[in-house]
Enzyme design. Structure first.
Site, mmCIF file in Angstrom:
data_model
loop_
_atom_site.group_PDB
_atom_site.id
_atom_site.type_symbol
_atom_site.label_atom_id
_atom_site.label_comp_id
_atom_site.label_asym_id
_atom_site.label_seq_id
_atom_site.Cartn_x
_atom_site.Cartn_y
_atom_site.Cartn_z
ATOM 1 N N THR A 57 27.541 37.245 37.334
ATOM 2 C CA THR A 57 26.219 36.953 36.562
ATOM 3 C C THR A 57 25.722 37.923 35.839
ATOM 4 O OG1 THR A 57 25.875 35.439 38.459
ATOM 5 C CG2 THR A 57 23.795 36.200 37.575
ATOM 6 N N SER A 63 33.170 36.061 40.264
ATOM 7 C CA SER A 63 33.806 36.736 41.243
ATOM 8 C C SER A 63 34.500 35.553 42.071
ATOM 9 C CB SER A 63 32.901 37.625 41.805
ATOM 10 O OG SER A 63 32.047 36.844 42.671
ATOM 11 N N THR A 104 28.658 38.843 42.380
ATOM 12 C CA THR A 104 28.106 39.204 43.754
ATOM 13 C C THR A 104 28.667 38.338 44.819
ATOM 14 O OG1 THR A 104 26.160 37.622 43.835
ATOM 15 C CG2 THR A 104 25.932 39.814 42.961
ATOM 16 N N ASP A 105 29.450 37.241 44.534
ATOM 17 C CA ASP A 105 30.002 36.300 45.691
ATOM 18 C C ASP A 105 31.065 36.830 46.486
ATOM 19 O OD1 ASP A 105 28.372 34.488 44.660
ATOM 20 O OD2 ASP A 105 30.070 33.112 43.733
HETATM 21 N N1 ASP Z 1 28.796 33.268 41.399
HETATM 22 C C1 ASP Z 1 28.534 34.533 40.595
HETATM 23 C C2 ASP Z 1 29.617 35.533 40.683
HETATM 24 O O1 ASP Z 1 29.958 35.965 41.715
HETATM 25 C C3 ASP Z 1 27.236 34.869 41.482
HETATM 26 C C4 ASP Z 1 26.982 36.475 40.847
HETATM 27 O O2 ASP Z 1 27.566 37.018 40.261
HETATM 28 O O3 ASP Z 1 25.856 37.047 41.210
HETATM 29 O O4 ASP Z 1 30.315 35.563 39.631
#
Ligand code: ASP
Length: 324
Positions: free
Chosen positions: A12, A54, A86-87
Site C-alpha cells: 500500500t 504483500s 503490511t499483510d
Molecule cells: N494489502 C496490502 C499489502 O500488504 C496492505 C498494505 O500494504 O498495507 O500489500
C-alpha cells in the site's frame, strides 16, 4: 556520511487510490524519489527490487531480499530500510531476523493508507524508518519494524487491525522504542537472536488453526511426502480437540515435525493440561511447543530451520526457544 539503502518491495505504501476509490499498484513508486528527512546528511540509495502486494510475497522472495541485503552489507552500507505491504510484513521481517547477521540496522515499514489518500502514512513511516536505520542506537537490535511512531522487534510484532494506522503491536511486551521528532528512542533491549545463514528455502511447511470440534481430516490431508513440517495454532495454553489426535500421531509416525503455538493473541503455549488433547499429552507425543511466537512466525522459524537442514534434537531446540 552514512549510506542507507532503501529497498522497495511494493504494498500500500507504493500504491494509490483511483477515481473509483480502489487501491491499486503504480508502475512508478510514488515514495521512491522522496527523502525529505536527513537530506544532505545521509547518502540514500534506492533499489526498486519488487513491486508486489504483500500477499504475493513468498519465502523465495524473502530469500532474494536476504541475499540483496547481504550484498549491501559486504559493500559497506550502514543501514537498510525496506518498504513492504503490511499483510505479510511481519513474516518477511522475522525471516530476515532469523537469517541476517545482526551487524547493521535493518528496518521494515509500510503504510495503511495509500500514497494519495488523505492522512496517508507512507512517507511519514518511510522517513521515520530512514532516521531509525541511520541512528547509532539502532545497532544490535535485530530486524526492526517501524510504524506509527513505534519501533518493534521483528520477532514478536504482529498486524492487529485491518485498516487502522495503529495496527502493529507487540502483544506480550510492547514496542522496544518510539520515534519522536523523527528520532529513535529505545526503552527495551533485544534478547539474543540465533541466525541461520541459509541459501535455499524448503516448501511444504503448513499452518493449521485449531477450533472447537476440529477433526483429523486436515491433518490426514497433509500426510504425504510433500509435507516437511506443520505448525498448529492450538487452543488456549496449547491444547487441541481429541478427535485430531490419531491423525496427528500418524504424521509424527511419518517423521513430520509438528510445532504447537497458541491461537490466542497473547501468552505462550505450555504443557499445563493433562487430558486428551491437552498440552502435556501433546508434548509427550513429540510435538514441539514453541513459546511466544504466533502461528505465522512459528511457521517461518520452522521453515528456516528445515531449510538449514536442522533435524531431531537440534530442530527441537532451535524452534522451541523463541528467545534465542
Ligand atoms: N494489502 C496490502 C499489502 O500488504 C496492505 C498494505 O500494504 O498495507 O500489500
Amino acid at each position: 556520511m552514512k549510506t542507507i539503502l532503501a529497498i522497495h518491495t511494493g504494498g500500500t505504501i507504493s500504491m494509490s487510490q483511483n477515481e473509483k476509490g480502489e487501491v491499486v499498484p503504480n508502475n512508478e513508486n510514488p515514495i521512491a524519489k522522496e527523502q525529505v528527512i536527513l537530506k544532505g546528511q545521509i547518502n540514500l540509495i534506492t533499489d526498486n527490487l519488487f513491486n508486489l502486494p504483500s500477499p504475493h510475497i513468498t519465502p523465495q522472495i524473502m530469500l532474494t531480499l536476504k541475499k540483496r541485503i547481504m550484498k549491501a552489507i559486504v559493500q559497506g552500507v550502514d543501514g537498510v530500510v525496506i518498504t513492504h505491504g503490511t499483510d505479510t510484513l511481519e513474516e518477511t521481517a522475522y525471516f530476515l531476523d532469523l537469517t541476517l547477521p545482526n551487524t547493521i540496522p535493518v528496518v521494515l515499514t509500510g503504510a495503511m493508507r495509500s500514497s494519495n489518500e488523505v492522512g496517508s502514512d507512507g512517507l511519514y513511516n518511510f522517513q521515520n524508518a530512514i532516521s531509525i536505520a541511520s541512528a547509532h542506537e539502532s545497532y544490535g537490535k535485530g530486524v526492526l519494524v517501524a510504524m506509527n511512531d513505534e519501533i518493534h522487534t521483528a520477532r514478536f510484532v504482529t498486524k492487529t487491525h485491518t485498516t487502522n494506522v495503529d495496527t502493529f503491536r507487540t502483544p506480550t511486551f510492547g514496542p522496544i522504542g518510539i520515534v519522536t521528532q523523527h528520532k529513535a528512542k529505545y526503552f527495551q533491549e533485544l534478547i539474543q537472536t540465533e541466525v541461520c545463514d541459509i541459501d535455499q528455502v524448503v516448501g511444504g511447511v503448513y499452518l493449521l488453526k485449531a477450533y472447537a470440534g476440529m477433526s483429523g481430516d486436515l491433518f490426514s490431508a497433509l500426510d504425504n511426502e510433500k509435507t516437511h513440517g506443520i505448525v498448529i495454532e492450538g487452543l488456549g495454553a496449547g491444547n487441541v480437540p481429541p478427535q485430531t489426535l490419531a491423525a496427528i500421531q500418524q504424521l509424527l509416525d511419518h517423521h513430520i515435525p509438528i510445532v504447537l503455538v497458541s491461537r490466542c493473541y497473547n501468552g505462550v503455549a505450555q504443557e499445563i493440561y493433562d487430558y486428551a488433547g491437552g498440552g502435556i499429552q501433546l508434548e509427550r507425543m513429540g510435538l514441539i511447543l514453541c513459546q511466544g511466537l504466533n502461528g505465522q512466525k512459528a511457521r517461518i522459524k520452522l521453515l528456516v530451520a528445515l531449510s538449514d537442514d536442522k533435524k531431531g534434537a537440534e530442530l527441537r531446540r532451535f524452534v522451541s526457544n523463541a528467545v534465542s
